[in-house]
Design an enzyme around this catalytic site. Structure first.
Site, PDB file in Angstrom:
ATOM      1  N   LYS A  57       0.834  -1.201   0.000  1.00 41.58           N
ATOM      2  CA  LYS A  57       0.000   0.000   0.000  1.00 41.58           C
ATOM      3  C   LYS A  57       0.875   1.259   0.000  1.00 41.58           C
ATOM      4  O   LYS A  57       2.020   1.236   0.436  1.00 41.58           O
ATOM      5  CB  LYS A  57      -0.925  -0.001   1.226  1.00 41.58           C
ATOM      6  CG  LYS A  57      -1.936  -1.146   1.225  1.00 41.58           C
ATOM      7  CD  LYS A  57      -2.997  -0.937   0.148  1.00 41.58           C
ATOM      8  CE  LYS A  57      -3.966  -2.106   0.074  1.00 41.58           C
ATOM      9  NZ  LYS A  57      -3.432  -3.274  -0.627  1.00 41.58           N
ATOM     10  N   ASP A  58       0.289   2.354  -0.478  1.00 46.76           N
ATOM     11  CA  ASP A  58       1.010   3.617  -0.609  1.00 46.76           C
ATOM     12  C   ASP A  58       1.575   4.099   0.725  1.00 46.76           C
ATOM     13  O   ASP A  58       0.991   3.881   1.780  1.00 46.76           O
ATOM     14  CB  ASP A  58       0.079   4.695  -1.161  1.00 46.76           C
ATOM     15  CG  ASP A  58      -0.431   4.362  -2.548  1.00 46.76           C
ATOM     16  OD1 ASP A  58       0.054   4.974  -3.503  1.00 46.76           O
ATOM     17  OD2 ASP A  58      -1.301   3.478  -2.662  1.00 46.76           O
ATOM     18  N   LYS A  59       2.700   4.810   0.632  1.00 49.10           N
ATOM     19  CA  LYS A  59       3.301   5.400   1.832  1.00 49.10           C
ATOM     20  C   LYS A  59       2.572   6.678   2.232  1.00 49.10           C
ATOM     21  O   LYS A  59       2.141   6.823   3.379  1.00 49.10           O
ATOM     22  CB  LYS A  59       4.783   5.702   1.584  1.00 49.10           C
ATOM     23  CG  LYS A  59       5.452   6.410   2.762  1.00 49.10           C
ATOM     24  CD  LYS A  59       6.907   6.733   2.471  1.00 49.10           C
ATOM     25  CE  LYS A  59       7.539   7.455   3.662  1.00 49.10           C
ATOM     26  NZ  LYS A  59       8.972   7.785   3.418  1.00 49.10           N
TER      27      LYS A  59
END
EC number: 5.4.99.27
Length: 360
Positions: free
Chosen positions: A75-77
């Site tokens: 998942k995105d940071k």
């Protein structure tokens, strides 16, 4: 690379900078968890950290090895994200004592199997666009209607290609034997970026051909494309914007087996009904290639020197649960939607904006 957009509207002005306040992702599991079994299933919320950083923190505090933690995807940071992880239930008491300022365990249950990579249906997104004028909000409303009805190209997003966007070039150099990379994980990452780059180039070409077929007459196209008029007619008769070509490889949608397209007219009707979707090639070993006319196009974006496994990827997807609301007082436009696994919300945003959005 500059990808080709599906829609032809003029660029829409808004400001978007990815952060936990403007970008929320929630993973949708592939199957319901049974509530019984030896694996502890944990719904985790994190922000401003990568999935790897989250796993490292849990590993250190709970005492479980990272390789023993199951997860479906990264998942995105720079976002607020919700995803599921699994670990043996013997770590439950230690997990209950887990504490981290950027990570929170939301709920616990059990299942008989460990969560594995790719075991998700997709992701739900919430995105907040800022500095949106009323006239542009109306334009976004119209674009969302089209995307919900007709779908969108399934390009890889800029995140796939690294901070400088040149990972694909490094991967190509490895494939060509011009660069050595001892780190196997990094080597695979770079070659994957090269595979994704070739896919994006191919998809842009197919969109270009679809635009030509939608905009010009048979007489005009017969002078431009090296194709018989009968084939041009067959392609132009298809209802979807994105045209199926003889020899294409399609896949049942939203999941299922791949198959060769023989009855172009019949399969285009199923594509129009969102029952199937065409696929593009991620070049590599043990991967099926197209035939016929579709292969004539695909071969220019293939590289048989790639020793990593290849795959077929949906060329076209259908966003679901698309909702948009304009908050004029704040000049915000908030949208939410569901995308199948492996698809990028930023690609949808760029299709709306009709421009690149990285670096805003």
């Amino acid at each position: 690379m500059d990808r080709l957009f599906f829609l032809d509207h003029s660029p829409i002005d808004f400001y978007f900078k990815q952060s936990p306040e403007t970008f929320v992702v929630e993973e949708v599991p592939l199957y319901p968890f049974s509530g019984a079994g030896e694996h502890l299933i944990v719904k985790v919320r994190k922000k401003n950290m990568t999935t790897w950083q989250m796993l490292q923190s849990i590993s250190e505090q709970v005492g479980v090895k990272i390789r023993d933690i199951g997860y479906a995807g990264l998942k995105d940071k720079n976002a607020l994200t919700y995803q599921y992880i699994s670990l043996h239930k013997k770590y439950e008491e230690a997990l209950k004592k887990f504490s981290h300022p950027l990570i929170k365990t939301i709920e616990l249950t059990y299942h008989k199997n460990k969560i594995r990579r790719g075991h998700l249906k997709g992701n739900r997104f919430f995105i907040r666009l800022k500095k949106v004028k009323p006239v542009d909000a109306k334009k976004i409303d119209e674009v969302l209607k089209i995307l919900e009805e007709e779908g969108m190209p399934n390009f890889f997003g800029y995140q796939r290609f690294g901070i400088d966007g040149d990972n694909w070039q490094l991967g190509k150099e490895i494939v060509e034997g011009k660069r050595k990379e001892r780190n196997k994980t990094l080597k695979k990452l770079l070659i994957n970026a090269y595979q994704s780059h070739l896919f994006n180039l191919w998809l842009s070409k197919r969109i270009e051909l679809s635009k030509l077929l939608n905009c010009f007459t048979q007489n005009e196209l017969s002078q431009t494309l090296d194709l018989p008029r009968s084939i041009i007619k067959e392609l132009q008769c298809q209802k979807p914007f994105f045209k199926l070509f003889p020899g294409d490889i399609a896949m049942h949608y939203p999941n299922g087996k791949i198959f060769g397209v023989e009855d172009v007219k019949g399969e285009s009707e199923r594509f129009f009904a969102k029952a199937i979707a065409p696929t593009g090639l991620l070049p590599g070993v043990k991967t099926k290639r197209c035939d016929g006319l579709a292969r004539d196009i695909e071969k220019d974006y293939d590289d048989e020197r790639i020793s990593e496994f290849g795959d077929r990827r949906y060329a076209w997807i259908f966003p679901q649960e698309l909702h948009g609301i304009y908050k004029e007082k704040n000049a915000w436009y908030e949208l939410s939607f569901f995308l199948p696994k492996g698809s990028y919300a930023t690609v949808l945003l760029e299709e709306i904006a009709h421009r690149k959005i990285k670096g805003e």
